[in-house]
Every structure is written in structure tokens, then in C-alpha cells.
Scaffold this active site. Structure first.
Site, mmCIF file in Angstrom:
data_model
loop_
_atom_site.group_PDB
_atom_site.id
_atom_site.type_symbol
_atom_site.label_atom_id
_atom_site.label_comp_id
_atom_site.label_asym_id
_atom_site.label_seq_id
_atom_site.Cartn_x
_atom_site.Cartn_y
_atom_site.Cartn_z
ATOM 1 C CD GLN B 16 0.736 45.078 46.116
ATOM 2 O OE1 GLN B 16 1.100 45.772 47.034
ATOM 3 N NE2 GLN B 16 1.521 44.218 45.514
ATOM 4 C CB CYS B 17 -4.744 45.547 50.082
ATOM 5 S SG CYS B 17 -5.030 46.142 51.747
#
Ligand code: SF4
Ligand code: SF4
Lengths: 415, 79
Positions: B16-17
Site C-alpha cells: 500500500q501507499c
């Protein structure tokens, strides 16, 4: 010695910072408020000392320009010791402002840390990665057209999926002119799906932003770049003519929106409401625009107040109102609200791989607090906190699950 | 476009970011200037993130493609 640091921080030293330096009476009330100091005992982590150290370096008390003295200090490693201490004082802080709540003068160490970080980066000291991600966010506006078509396609796929799984008439509008709310998500569909469901249930007239809310330049105290990155969103909001900008479950971004947009953008933002989705979703419930199945979740759960939503933005009661509506066994952490312990992952530390070890240490008070509640779920409203709590769960073997608040509301919706 | 042969592959699927960008930044430093890093990601947001990262760091995004839910980027290290 640290000349670029000194030159830069002198320019950044605002009047409030000067007053803070003058009024600190060394009472020590802030010492045990800082989770870093509590776990490390390192003086560089004492909030008041962080200020003193910066002052010492700024006044050149570490180096007096005399070459013989400097040679002597060099030989004793004084310079690198001071630089290392300064690095810990400025980077091993999550900007949580817990110290300011305990200080009788509400002295804002985090304001100093912001200026200090930016100034240290000019010396090449500190995690460059956070600045690098910030630079990419500034560049996003220049590449957005390249990916726009792709992004819209991608969103259509997601919409089709949710129409099948959730409601056949659910829409995810992108760049819809005249929509009431511009929702600015985070990277990843987990930040879009629950909101799309809640907006659908509330019959909100909304549109999805092409941008994301995160602003890593803000973490490194680079306010020019932080403003530039946020400006793309303000331009988008104006282009579409929306009435409100809603930010996702993200602490630092919410703080930029609620506390900085006004001074950054002035008239450009006038008439556009700024709101966190936590406030927005709570208002839907309070106004009867959404209904939830009460008691949907009967596991013991607790709520972690992210520093940037709670202490720094005053969003305390909205998440609790939502949780009480959907859960049967909501337990408060002790202490909570403005006295809540920081999770130890704020201030951008999550994005710096070399900070993992100190993050895990600094999260100890949080881990202990969670354990005391006996909660199985920890609900929160900040992406950084979620990642950090997940890491703490593993590190301390807490056996918990981390949940997003709007996720729970979306799951409990009564359509 | 002619087939690009990467010198190294980074599998950032499931991350994920901001992790795809963090890992890309770390990995690019392990290849030589002029060499190519292939990045695989599953997060649609990585499209904007990695493109913007290339622009701000001056590395060259040779190509990006999508297939089977995976996004593939070819990035040439420029400096
Ligand atoms: S802002 Fe938080 S982390 Fe920083 S010195 Fe104060 S209490 Fe410590
Ligand atoms: S609590 Fe405030 S006045 Fe007291 S030592 Fe800390 S910063 Fe200084």
C-alpha cells in the site's frame, strides 16, 4: 558547523518560536508527556531540551569560529555528537503535541521540529525518503492528465464491482462538475470503497478527486512544497465548482486541510467548506441521512484518537458517536482524547524504513494502553496510525485487529 | 515499442501507499545509471505515484502497462 542548518532555521524562526524560547521556565511538565523520552530516557527526546539544543546550535555555542577551538572540538567528536543529538531531537518526534497539552504555556515543540527538520535536510541530515515522496506529490499535478483516462477506467471497474456487490445504482463520479462534495482519497481502493457506500446511502452529490490527500512535504516542514501539493486540489475544487472538500481518514492531511488551507489559499478557498470524512459521516448519522444497524459489532473494541484529528483538530466526539451507534462494547483507552498517547508512527516516520526500530520503541505506551482495555479491535481514523498499530500488534503480540471507522459504518449501513 | 529487458525486477504487489514508491526509490539505487528497473504493483494509485516520482526525480518512465490486475512500470535510472 551545521552552517546550512543555522542559516535556514534562522530564516524560519518565527516570532512564536522566539517567544517559546523565551518563556520556557524549565518546569519539566513536558518531560514525561513525550512517548519518546518515556521509553528512551534520552535527553534529546525531552521536549524542552529539543528547543534548548536548537538554540545552542543557532547561537553558535557549539562552535565559536575559532579554528583552534574547532579543531579541538573536532578531535573530541563534539561536532558529530551535536549533529547526531540534533538529528534525534528533530526526527525522533511525531509532532503529536502531547507535550504542548502538559506545558503550562502550551509551548509548541512540534512547530520548532517542523522548522528544524527542514533546516536539517539542507545539511543532508534526516530521512530523505519523506522529502522525496513529498516532491512526487508536488509533481502530480503535472502528470495527472497522462493518467486521467486510465484512472477513470479504473474507477469504472470498481464502480461496476460495487454495483454488483452493494447497490445496482451506486455511482463513483470522477471530475463531476457542480457536485457538492469533492472527496480526496488516499492511494488504494480501501480509501474509496467505504466512502462510496456511505455517500450512496446518504444520497450525497459527490465526486472523486484525481489527487490524493497525503502531503509528505508537510512532514519535513517544507511549507512551500506542502502548499504547492495542496494547491492542485484547490484548483480542482474551483474548476469543478464544488461546495466542500472532504478529506479521508488521514491525520496529517486533515490537519493541512483544517488548519492550513485558509492561510495558504485565502480568497481562493473562500466559500468552500473544509471537512474530514469523520465529521461528514457523523453529520449524516446525526441528521438521519444514513441509518445503521445498531449493535452490528459485538466484539470489545476501542478507539485510538490520531493526534492530528484529535489533539490537533479537535475531532473527538464524532468518531465516538459513530462507534456507539454500531458497536455494543466500546471501551475508552486511558487516557484518551487530548491526553491520548501518540501511536509513535506519526510525523512521516512510517515512510522512512530506517525509523522502524524507534517507531516500535516509541509505541510502547500505546501498546500498553491497548492491552489494558482488553479490546480485540482497535478502530482509528488515520492511515499512518493504522500502519503503526499493525506493526505494534506484531511487535508486541497484542492479538488485535485494526479497523477503519468509516469501514465499520459502511458495513453497518441499513439501506 | 520494442521489448524492454529489465536489469532488475521489483515485486511491489500487495503493497500500500507509499510503499511502492519507497521500494522503487530504494531499488533504483541498486542498479547502474542507464539500466532498467521493472516494477510490478497492484495498487491502481501507484500509477500516478510512480509516474510523478519519475518526473520529480528525473528518472525515465519508459513504459507502463496493465494486465491481469497488475501494473508494470519500466523505469530507466537516469542519475
Ligand atoms: S510533539 Fe510529541 S513526540 Fe514531539 S516532543 Fe512533543 S510529545 Fe514528544
Ligand atoms: S512544560 Fe513548557 S515551560 Fe515547562 S519545561 Fe516543558 S516546555 Fe518548558
Amino acid at each position: 558547523m551545521l552552517t546550512r542548518f543555522v542559516d535556514t532555521i534562522r530564516q524560519r524562526f518565527s516570532r512564536p518560536l522566539q517567544y517559546y524560547q523565551d518563556i520556557c521556565v524549565r518546569c519539566g511538565a513536558c518531560i514525561d508527556a513525550c512517548h519518546f523520552y518515556v521509553v528512551s530516557g534520552d535527553p534529546a527526546h525531552i521536549p524542552a531540551y529539543r528547543m534548548t539544543l536548537a538554540k545552542k546550535v543557532m547561537q553558535g555555542r557549539v562552535s565559536d569560529g575559532n579554528r583552534l577551538h574547532n579543531w579541538y572540538r573536532e578531535a573530541w567528536g563534539q561536532e558529530s555528537r551535536t549533529a547526531a543529538e540534533l538529528e534525534r531531537a528533530m526526527w525522533e518526534c511525531t509532532g503529536c503535541r502531547r507535550c504542548a497539552v502538559f506545558c503550562p504555556f502550551a509551548l509548541d515543540t512540534a512547530l520548532l521540529v517542523s522548522a528544524g527538520r527542514y533546516s536539517l535536510l539542507q545539511e543532508g541530515i534526516g530521512p530523505q525518503m519523506i522529502a522525496e515522496i513529498g516532491n512526487a506529490e508536488v509533481s502530480k499535478g503535472e502528470i495527472i492528465e497522462m493518467i486521467q483516462e486510465f484512472y477513470v477506467d479504473q474507477t469504472k471497474e470498481l464502480e461496476a464491482r460495487l454495483q454488483k456487490e452493494f447497490a445496482p445504482d451506486l455511482r463513483i463520479p470522477v471530475e463531476k462538475e457542480g457536485a457538492r462534495v469533492l472527496y480526496v482519497p488516499l492511494v488504494g481502493e480501501h480509501a474509496i470503497v467505504p466512502l462510496a457506500k456511505v455517500f450512496h446511502a446518504a444520497q450525497e452529490d459527490w465526486t472523486l478527486s484525481l489527487f490524493t490527500a497525503t502531503n509528505h512535504s508537510f512532514f519535513v516542514g517544507d511549507m512551500d512544497k506542502a502548499r504547492q501539493a495542496a494547491h492542485w486540489i484547490v484548483q480542482e475544487a474551483r474548476r469543478l465548482g464544488v461546495k466542500a472538500i472532504a478529506y479521508p481518514e488521514c491525520g496529517h492531511a486533515t490537519r493541512t486541510l483544517l488548519s492550513f488551507f485558509e492561510s495558504w489559499f485565502g480568497d481562493e478557498i473562500a466559500g468552500i467548506e473544509r471537512i474530514s470524512v469523520v465529521q461528514l459521516v457523523a453529520s449524516y448519522l446525526a441528521e438521519g441521512r444514513i441509518r445503521v444497524k445498531s449493535g452490528t459489532f459485538d466484539v470489545p473494541l476501542t478507539y485510538h484518537d490520531p493526534c492530528n484529528l484529535g489533539r490537533n483538530s479537535g475531532i473527538f466526539e464524532e468518531p465516538r458517536a459513530l462507534l456507539r451507534a454500531v458497536a455494543t462494547d466500546f471501551r475508552e483507552l486511558t487516557p484518551n482524547r487530548e491526553l491520548n498517547w501518540c501511536c509513535g508512527g506519526g510525523g512521516g516516520l512510517i515512510a522512512a524504513p530506517e525509523m522502524k526500530e524507534i517507531r516500535m520503541k516509541a509505541g510502547r505506551p500505546k501498546a500498553e494502553q491497548i492491552r489494558q482495555t482488553g479490546a480485540q479491535w482497535v478502530v482509528t481514523t488515520c492511515e499512518n496510525c493504522k500502519t503503526q498499530l499493525g506493526d505494534l500488534n506484531e511487535h508486541y503480540g497484542l492479538g488485535i485487529e485494526i479497523k477503519g471507522l468509516v469501514d465499520l459504518v459502511a458495513e453497518a449501513l441499513a439501506l | 515499442m520494442a521489448e524492454i529487458t529489465p536489469n532488475k525486477v521489483l515485486d511491489a504487489r500487495g503493497l500500500q501507499c507509499p510503499m511502492p514508491v519507497v521500494k522503487t526509490s530504494q531499488e533504483i539505487k541498486t542498479i547502474g545509471v542507464g539500466e532498467v528497473l521493472q516494477v510490478l504493483a497492484t495498487d491502481p494509485g501507484s500509477m500516478a505515484d510512480i509516474t510523478a516520482w519519475c518526473k520529480s526525480t528525473g528518472n525515465e518512465l519508459l513504459n507502463m502497462e496493465k494486465g491481469g490486475g497488475v501494473f508494470t512500470f519500466y523505469i530507466k535510472r537516469v542519475r
